[in-house]
Design a protein around this motif. Structure first.
Motif, PDB file in Angstrom:
ATOM      1  N   ALA A  60       0.845  -1.184   0.000  1.00 55.64           N
ATOM      2  CA  ALA A  60       0.000   0.000   0.000  1.00 55.64           C
ATOM      3  C   ALA A  60       0.883   1.238   0.000  1.00 55.64           C
ATOM      4  O   ALA A  60       2.038   1.198   0.420  1.00 55.64           O
ATOM      5  CB  ALA A  60      -0.914   0.004   1.226  1.00 55.64           C
ATOM      6  N   GLN A  61       0.330   2.328  -0.467  1.00 53.07           N
ATOM      7  CA  GLN A  61       1.059   3.597  -0.453  1.00 53.07           C
ATOM      8  C   GLN A  61       0.974   4.205   0.939  1.00 53.07           C
ATOM      9  O   GLN A  61      -0.133   4.414   1.458  1.00 53.07           O
ATOM     10  CB  GLN A  61       0.436   4.561  -1.471  1.00 53.07           C
ATOM     11  N   PRO A  62       2.123   4.465   1.584  1.00 53.56           N
ATOM     12  CA  PRO A  62       2.068   5.090   2.907  1.00 53.56           C
ATOM     13  C   PRO A  62       1.299   6.406   2.852  1.00 53.56           C
ATOM     14  O   PRO A  62       1.454   7.194   1.914  1.00 53.56           O
ATOM     15  CB  PRO A  62       3.545   5.323   3.241  1.00 53.56           C
ATOM     16  N   ARG A  63       0.445   6.624   3.843  1.00 58.20           N
ATOM     17  CA  ARG A  63      -0.370   7.832   3.891  1.00 58.20           C
ATOM     18  C   ARG A  63      -0.355   8.404   5.299  1.00 58.20           C
ATOM     19  O   ARG A  63      -0.532   7.675   6.263  1.00 58.20           O
ATOM     20  CB  ARG A  63      -1.816   7.529   3.467  1.00 58.20           C
ATOM     21  N   ARG A  71      -6.025   3.133   6.806  1.00 61.33           N
ATOM     22  CA  ARG A  71      -5.367   2.197   7.718  1.00 61.33           C
ATOM     23  C   ARG A  71      -3.858   2.329   7.662  1.00 61.33           C
ATOM     24  O   ARG A  71      -3.163   1.971   8.620  1.00 61.33           O
ATOM     25  CB  ARG A  71      -5.814   0.767   7.422  1.00 61.33           C
ATOM     26  N   GLU A  72      -3.321   2.866   6.550  1.00 60.98           N
ATOM     27  CA  GLU A  72      -1.867   3.019   6.431  1.00 60.98           C
ATOM     28  C   GLU A  72      -1.309   4.032   7.420  1.00 60.98           C
ATOM     29  O   GLU A  72      -0.096   4.079   7.648  1.00 60.98           O
ATOM     30  CB  GLU A  72      -1.503   3.449   5.000  1.00 60.98           C
ATOM     31  N   GLN A 108       4.064   0.659   7.409  1.00 65.89           N
ATOM     32  CA  GLN A 108       3.081   1.542   6.787  1.00 65.89           C
ATOM     33  C   GLN A 108       2.769   1.110   5.359  1.00 65.89           C
ATOM     34  O   GLN A 108       1.713   1.431   4.824  1.00 65.89           O
ATOM     35  CB  GLN A 108       3.591   2.990   6.807  1.00 65.89           C
ATOM     36  N   SER A 109       3.679   0.330   4.768  1.00 67.99           N
ATOM     37  CA  SER A 109       3.497  -0.113   3.387  1.00 67.99           C
ATOM     38  C   SER A 109       2.751  -1.435   3.271  1.00 67.99           C
ATOM     39  O   SER A 109       2.281  -1.788   2.199  1.00 67.99           O
ATOM     40  CB  SER A 109       4.860  -0.241   2.694  1.00 67.99           C
ATOM     41  N   ASP A 110       2.656  -2.189   4.374  1.00 66.72           N
ATOM     42  CA  ASP A 110       1.935  -3.462   4.378  1.00 66.72           C
ATOM     43  C   ASP A 110       1.586  -3.797   5.819  1.00 66.72           C
ATOM     44  O   ASP A 110       2.466  -4.065   6.632  1.00 66.72           O
ATOM     45  CB  ASP A 110       2.779  -4.581   3.762  1.00 66.72           C
ATOM     46  N   GLN A 111       0.308  -3.773   6.129  1.00 61.45           N
ATOM     47  CA  GLN A 111      -0.133  -3.928   7.510  1.00 61.45           C
ATOM     48  C   GLN A 111       0.190  -5.296   8.108  1.00 61.45           C
ATOM     49  O   GLN A 111       0.181  -5.456   9.322  1.00 61.45           O
ATOM     50  CB  GLN A 111      -1.645  -3.699   7.596  1.00 61.45           C
TER      51      GLN A 111
END
Length: 208
Positions: free
Chosen positions: A62-65, A131-132, A184-187
């Motif tokens: 996922a893109q960190p947010r 969620r990130e 943050q890139s993969d929970q």
């Protein structure tokens, strides 16, 4: 759905918070996420929780947010932290489930520290937060015991929601040693935060 007493105090905190210079959080020694270590083992109980609650553990890159810390966002954090801490009653996993460690959403009104974290995270995600930016984090508390908190990553720094503290505070103000957290890139990937001592996933629930 959840109320918060003391709105005036909260708004005063917001005014101070939003007046902070963002550069105050830029120094490497104050930025937790600048010192991430290698990937590490998930806390005991996480894999089993995900198997029972796959919707809560959506994985993959996922893109960190980061959250933009507006007054509304700050009030959301205060309300969620306060409501969960006041509503859920502390109970150890041994007393609750008859096992040393079990992660669960506290749907019956009882739980220990990671259960508080799971509910706060779920409430914020259900309210539209990414969620990130909501990272389950394992720390050592002031007694040196394992403990779980929720780290919220924002443009004003990293803040912690904790069942041992009615206030939402910057991670640097907790007095904790940070052990590991979700990437943050993969929970479903966990990364070390520099404390090499072994730690249980969480401590026993205690009054907040």
């Amino acid at each position: 759905m959840f109320g918060f007493r003391g709105q005036g105090k909260a708004l005063a905190v917001v005014a101070i918070l939003l007046g902070l210079n963002a550069s105050a959080y830029a120094a490497d020694e104050r930025t937790l996420y600048a010192s991430l270590g290698d990937t590490t083992r998930a806390p005991i109980g996480w894999v089993e929780f995900c198997a029972e609650n796959p919707g809560e553990c959506r994985g993959g890159a996922a893109q960190p947010r980061d959250i933009v810390m507006t007054q509304a966002a700050w009030r959301d954090l205060l309300r969620v932290n306060h409501w969960v801490n006041e509503t859920i009653k502390p109970m150890t996993d041994m007393d609750h489930w008859g096992v040393v460690e079990k992660w669960s959403l506290p749907t019956d009104g009882y739980g220990d520290c990671e259960d508080y974290v799971l509910l706060k995270r779920k409430m914020l995600i259900d309210a539209g937060w990414p969620r990130e930016a909501l990272l389950i984090t394992v720390v050592r508390d002031k007694m040196g015991e394992g403990h779980a908190v929720l780290t919220v990553k924002t443009d004003k720094g990293e803040f912690v929601l904790d069942n041992q503290n009615e206030n939402v505070v910057a991670w640097t103000e907790t007095g904790y040693r940070f052990v590991k957290r979700q990437s943050q890139s993969d929970q479903n990937v966990w990364v070390s935060l520099g404390d090499s001592r072994p730690a249980a996933a969480t401590a026993s629930a205690r009054d907040h």
